[in-house]
Motif scaffolding. Sequence first.
Motif, PDB file in Angstrom:
ATOM      1  N   SER A   2      -6.562   9.514  -2.330  1.00 51.28           N
ATOM      2  CA  SER A   2      -7.601   8.875  -1.600  1.00 51.28           C
ATOM      3  C   SER A   2      -8.657   8.482  -2.811  1.00 51.28           C
ATOM      4  O   SER A   2      -9.307   7.071  -2.490  1.00 51.28           O
ATOM      5  CB  SER A   2      -8.492   9.897  -0.795  1.00 51.28           C
ATOM      6  OG  SER A   2      -9.094  10.876  -1.208  1.00 51.28           O
ATOM      7  N   GLU A   3      -9.190   9.193  -3.700  1.00 48.73           N
ATOM      8  CA  GLU A   3      -9.977   8.681  -4.631  1.00 48.73           C
ATOM      9  C   GLU A   3      -9.684   7.532  -5.718  1.00 48.73           C
ATOM     10  O   GLU A   3     -10.482   6.488  -6.013  1.00 48.73           O
ATOM     11  CB  GLU A   3     -10.585   9.784  -5.339  1.00 48.73           C
ATOM     12  CG  GLU A   3     -11.181  11.042  -4.654  1.00 48.73           C
ATOM     13  CD  GLU A   3     -11.560  12.073  -5.542  1.00 48.73           C
ATOM     14  OE1 GLU A   3     -10.817  12.387  -6.521  1.00 48.73           O
ATOM     15  OE2 GLU A   3     -12.305  13.000  -5.177  1.00 48.73           O
ATOM     16  N   GLU A   4      -8.331   7.558  -6.158  1.00 50.05           N
ATOM     17  CA  GLU A   4      -7.560   6.643  -6.849  1.00 50.05           C
ATOM     18  C   GLU A   4      -7.440   5.357  -6.025  1.00 50.05           C
ATOM     19  O   GLU A   4      -7.658   4.230  -6.532  1.00 50.05           O
ATOM     20  CB  GLU A   4      -6.350   7.039  -7.222  1.00 50.05           C
ATOM     21  CG  GLU A   4      -5.699   6.371  -8.536  1.00 50.05           C
ATOM     22  CD  GLU A   4      -4.478   6.988  -9.139  1.00 50.05           C
ATOM     23  OE1 GLU A   4      -3.461   6.292  -9.178  1.00 50.05           O
ATOM     24  OE2 GLU A   4      -4.434   8.132  -9.161  1.00 50.05           O
ATOM     25  N   LEU A   5      -7.285   5.252  -4.950  1.00 57.52           N
ATOM     26  CA  LEU A   5      -7.050   3.993  -4.074  1.00 57.52           C
ATOM     27  C   LEU A   5      -8.123   3.388  -3.417  1.00 57.52           C
ATOM     28  O   LEU A   5      -8.229   2.534  -2.665  1.00 57.52           O
ATOM     29  CB  LEU A   5      -5.843   4.247  -3.161  1.00 57.52           C
ATOM     30  CG  LEU A   5      -4.397   4.468  -3.855  1.00 57.52           C
ATOM     31  CD1 LEU A   5      -3.399   4.499  -3.119  1.00 57.52           C
ATOM     32  CD2 LEU A   5      -4.229   3.390  -5.017  1.00 57.52           C
ATOM     33  N   THR A  18      -6.286   8.400   5.938  1.00 57.39           N
ATOM     34  CA  THR A  18      -5.474   7.164   5.683  1.00 57.39           C
ATOM     35  C   THR A  18      -4.391   7.430   4.728  1.00 57.39           C
ATOM     36  O   THR A  18      -3.021   6.904   5.209  1.00 57.39           O
ATOM     37  CB  THR A  18      -6.079   6.101   4.963  1.00 57.39           C
ATOM     38  OG1 THR A  18      -7.309   5.851   6.011  1.00 57.39           O
ATOM     39  CG2 THR A  18      -5.539   4.946   4.987  1.00 57.39           C
ATOM     40  N   VAL A  19      -4.654   8.216   3.783  1.00 52.09           N
ATOM     41  CA  VAL A  19      -3.421   8.657   2.728  1.00 52.09           C
ATOM     42  C   VAL A  19      -2.460   9.476   3.668  1.00 52.09           C
ATOM     43  O   VAL A  19      -1.229   9.189   3.838  1.00 52.09           O
ATOM     44  CB  VAL A  19      -3.963   9.481   1.781  1.00 52.09           C
ATOM     45  CG1 VAL A  19      -2.898  10.121   0.990  1.00 52.09           C
ATOM     46  CG2 VAL A  19      -4.812   8.706   0.887  1.00 52.09           C
ATOM     47  N   LYS A  20      -3.038  10.409   4.747  1.00 52.43           N
ATOM     48  CA  LYS A  20      -1.812  11.052   5.379  1.00 52.43           C
ATOM     49  C   LYS A  20      -1.112  10.191   6.351  1.00 52.43           C
ATOM     50  O   LYS A  20       0.121  10.381   6.524  1.00 52.43           O
ATOM     51  CB  LYS A  20      -2.579  12.196   6.106  1.00 52.43           C
ATOM     52  CG  LYS A  20      -3.456  13.380   5.374  1.00 52.43           C
ATOM     53  CD  LYS A  20      -4.126  14.352   6.130  1.00 52.43           C
ATOM     54  CE  LYS A  20      -4.687  15.291   5.489  1.00 52.43           C
ATOM     55  NZ  LYS A  20      -5.557  16.336   6.048  1.00 52.43           N
ATOM     56  N   ASN A  21      -1.934   9.283   7.056  1.00 54.49           N
ATOM     57  CA  ASN A  21      -1.144   8.179   7.854  1.00 54.49           C
ATOM     58  C   ASN A  21      -0.121   7.462   7.046  1.00 54.49           C
ATOM     59  O   ASN A  21       1.091   7.441   7.527  1.00 54.49           O
ATOM     60  CB  ASN A  21      -2.080   7.522   8.505  1.00 54.49           C
ATOM     61  CG  ASN A  21      -2.766   8.195   9.777  1.00 54.49           C
ATOM     62  OD1 ASN A  21      -2.423   9.038  10.232  1.00 54.49           O
ATOM     63  ND2 ASN A  21      -3.918   7.547  10.047  1.00 54.49           N
ATOM     64  N   HIS A  22      -0.320   7.095   5.973  1.00 54.32           N
ATOM     65  CA  HIS A  22       0.490   6.545   5.183  1.00 54.32           C
ATOM     66  C   HIS A  22       1.824   7.392   4.549  1.00 54.32           C
ATOM     67  O   HIS A  22       2.807   6.810   4.959  1.00 54.32           O
ATOM     68  CB  HIS A  22       0.066   5.865   3.895  1.00 54.32           C
ATOM     69  CG  HIS A  22      -0.928   4.556   3.991  1.00 54.32           C
ATOM     70  ND1 HIS A  22      -0.319   3.318   4.772  1.00 54.32           N
ATOM     71  CD2 HIS A  22      -2.104   4.284   3.638  1.00 54.32           C
ATOM     72  CE1 HIS A  22      -1.372   2.456   4.610  1.00 54.32           C
ATOM     73  NE2 HIS A  22      -2.621   2.925   4.053  1.00 54.32           N
ATOM     74  N   LEU A  23       1.632   8.277   4.369  1.00 52.50           N
ATOM     75  CA  LEU A  23       2.554   9.147   3.796  1.00 52.50           C
ATOM     76  C   LEU A  23       3.395   9.647   5.292  1.00 52.50           C
ATOM     77  O   LEU A  23       4.639   9.844   5.049  1.00 52.50           O
ATOM     78  CB  LEU A  23       2.249  10.695   3.450  1.00 52.50           C
ATOM     79  CG  LEU A  23       1.710  10.800   1.864  1.00 52.50           C
ATOM     80  CD1 LEU A  23       1.006  11.930   1.451  1.00 52.50           C
ATOM     81  CD2 LEU A  23       2.908  10.344   1.265  1.00 52.50           C
ATOM     82  N   LYS A  24       3.123   9.797   6.342  1.00 56.11           N
ATOM     83  CA  LYS A  24       3.782  10.025   7.726  1.00 56.11           C
ATOM     84  C   LYS A  24       4.588   8.972   7.976  1.00 56.11           C
ATOM     85  O   LYS A  24       5.603   8.982   8.002  1.00 56.11           O
ATOM     86  CB  LYS A  24       2.957  10.272   8.705  1.00 56.11           C
ATOM     87  CG  LYS A  24       3.384  10.532  10.139  1.00 56.11           C
ATOM     88  CD  LYS A  24       2.498  10.878  11.062  1.00 56.11           C
ATOM     89  CE  LYS A  24       3.196  10.877  12.532  1.00 56.11           C
ATOM     90  NZ  LYS A  24       2.209  11.227  13.581  1.00 56.11           N
ATOM     91  N   ARG A  66       0.812  -1.252   0.019  1.00 51.43           N
ATOM     92  CA  ARG A  66      -0.208  -0.003   0.066  1.00 51.43           C
ATOM     93  C   ARG A  66       0.879   1.258   0.151  1.00 51.43           C
ATOM     94  O   ARG A  66       0.524   2.317  -0.667  1.00 51.43           O
ATOM     95  CB  ARG A  66      -0.759  -0.001   1.159  1.00 51.43           C
ATOM     96  CG  ARG A  66      -1.719   1.286   1.248  1.00 51.43           C
ATOM     97  CD  ARG A  66      -2.756   1.543   0.091  1.00 51.43           C
ATOM     98  NE  ARG A  66      -3.889   0.657   0.417  1.00 51.43           N
ATOM     99  CZ  ARG A  66      -5.013   0.485  -0.700  1.00 51.43           C
ATOM    100  NH1 ARG A  66      -4.598   1.440  -1.931  1.00 51.43           N
ATOM    101  NH2 ARG A  66      -5.765  -0.201  -0.416  1.00 51.43           N
ATOM    102  N   GLU A  67       1.861   1.276   0.725  1.00 55.02           N
ATOM    103  CA  GLU A  67       2.853   2.185   0.808  1.00 55.02           C
ATOM    104  C   GLU A  67       3.479   2.820  -0.747  1.00 55.02           C
ATOM    105  O   GLU A  67       3.671   3.807  -0.890  1.00 55.02           O
ATOM    106  CB  GLU A  67       3.937   2.061   1.972  1.00 55.02           C
ATOM    107  CG  GLU A  67       3.354   2.406   3.165  1.00 55.02           C
ATOM    108  CD  GLU A  67       4.268   1.824   4.359  1.00 55.02           C
ATOM    109  OE1 GLU A  67       4.020   2.217   5.480  1.00 55.02           O
ATOM    110  OE2 GLU A  67       5.354   1.248   4.228  1.00 55.02           O
ATOM    111  N   LYS A  68       3.740   1.682  -1.326  1.00 48.67           N
ATOM    112  CA  LYS A  68       4.399   1.587  -2.593  1.00 48.67           C
ATOM    113  C   LYS A  68       3.225   2.248  -3.572  1.00 48.67           C
ATOM    114  O   LYS A  68       3.932   3.167  -4.355  1.00 48.67           O
ATOM    115  CB  LYS A  68       4.759   0.285  -2.956  1.00 48.67           C
ATOM    116  CG  LYS A  68       6.016  -0.257  -2.536  1.00 48.67           C
ATOM    117  CD  LYS A  68       6.520  -1.626  -2.966  1.00 48.67           C
ATOM    118  CE  LYS A  68       7.452  -2.157  -2.247  1.00 48.67           C
ATOM    119  NZ  LYS A  68       7.740  -3.760  -2.892  1.00 48.67           N
ATOM    120  N   GLU A  69       2.211   1.980  -3.363  1.00 42.62           N
ATOM    121  CA  GLU A  69       1.009   2.525  -4.461  1.00 42.62           C
ATOM    122  C   GLU A  69       0.983   4.038  -3.976  1.00 42.62           C
ATOM    123  O   GLU A  69       0.628   4.975  -4.812  1.00 42.62           O
ATOM    124  CB  GLU A  69      -0.301   1.767  -3.930  1.00 42.62           C
ATOM    125  CG  GLU A  69      -0.475   0.493  -4.259  1.00 42.62           C
ATOM    126  CD  GLU A  69      -1.636  -0.224  -3.935  1.00 42.62           C
ATOM    127  OE1 GLU A  69      -2.132  -1.152  -4.826  1.00 42.62           O
ATOM    128  OE2 GLU A  69      -2.246   0.199  -3.101  1.00 42.62           O
TER     129      GLU A  69
END
Length: 216
Positions: free
Chosen positions: A174-177, A183-189, A156-159
């Motif tokens: 967020s829309e694409e995945l 959740t996007v912000k948490n993954h980026l962090k 998921r992080e690679k995506e």
Amino acid sequence: MTQPIRILIADDHAHAREAMREIIESDASFEIVGEAVNGREAVLLAEQCMPDLILMDIRMPELDGLEATKQVKERFPYVKIIMVTVSDDVTDLFEAIKRGAQGYLLKNLNPDSWHEYLRAVAIDEAPMSREIALRLLKEFTSMKTVLPEKNPLTLREKEILECVARGRANKQISEELSISEHTVKNHLKNILQKLHLDNRVQLMRYAYEKGWVYIE
């Protein structure tokens, strides 16, 4: 109450500083903490005023915006820098990003666009344009043959990383995945922490250098 974003303006033209001042002061979420008339003064005021973000003109006397950006980022890497220009020629802007700038703004943009973009850069959510991304990739691949290194990220992080590399904003990701922006912000962090990086611009450069992402 959330503290306002502290901004330093660096431009050698009085009218340009006045115009930027009017745009910034029209939104209470920003606060101007200083104004510099050349690159050397910008570096000095960065230390004295401790801004969150600097609006940096490219062409300035004594020390131009490119060198000032390099010096500020070397001493205060947490300070965000946005290059401000009247031209959409990306040559200098690309060089500025290589020296640590987080993005750029055109002086003739609608003020509302300024406010939105400044906030996005301040919280590391501003996407990089596809053209800049392509230039970064071209430069890195022309310097050497990029052999992909082992990637410690989850699937998921690679995506997420691939989306960031293509200049996607958090909402678009967020829309694409089909996941929430939170959740996007948490993954980026988590990605930034794993790779010991500070922001998404550094993340893009790092990913290209490691051969983890490609743009078709």
